[in-house]
Design a protein around this motif. Structure first.
Motif, short mmCIF file in Angstrom:
data_model
loop_
_atom_site.label_atom_id
_atom_site.label_comp_id
_atom_site.label_asym_id
_atom_site.label_seq_id
_atom_site.Cartn_x
_atom_site.Cartn_y
_atom_site.Cartn_z
N ARG A 35 1.18 -1.10 0.01
CA ARG A 35 0.04 -0.03 0.10
C ARG A 35 0.62 1.17 0.07
N THR A 86 0.41 3.54 -3.04
CA THR A 86 0.65 5.31 -3.10
C THR A 86 1.47 5.92 -3.23
N GLY A 139 -7.21 5.47 -4.92
CA GLY A 139 -6.67 4.78 -3.73
C GLY A 139 -5.76 3.95 -3.83
#
Length: 94
Positions: A26, A30, A89
């Motif tokens: 993650r 990101t 996201g």
């Protein structure tokens, strides 16, 4: 080709559960501006669905091949899809 969009699902095998792999994915995704999700699988692997620019997705695949400290990646299978996601996201899912 850097401006083209790409969407893949990557299955990562090895010692990839219990070592912070999903959180690492993650953070890395990101930082590259990618969207998608990551989850643990019952067989001990981790699957990530990743969408973004060709360049960023390619970089993420290379990062997945190494993994974070504490992980030991023994293999990775990548399946490419026609870019069509509406992900916003990057999430850890169960």
């Amino acid at each position: 080709m850097a401006g083209h969009l790409m969407e893949v699902r990557a299955r990562v095998d090895g010692t990839v559960q219990g070592v912070g792999f999903r959180n690492w994915v993650r953070r890395e995704a990101t930082s590259l501006g990618l969207a998608g999700w990551v989850r643990n699988e019952a067989d001990g692997s981790v699957t990530a669905h990743i969408a973004g620019s060709y360049q960023a997705v390619s970089r993420m695949i290379e990062r997945l091949r190494k993994g974070p400290p504490g992980a030991s990646v023994s293999g990775i299978e990548v399946e490419e899809f026609a870019p069509a996601s509406s992900f916003v996201g990057f999430k850890i899912v169960s």
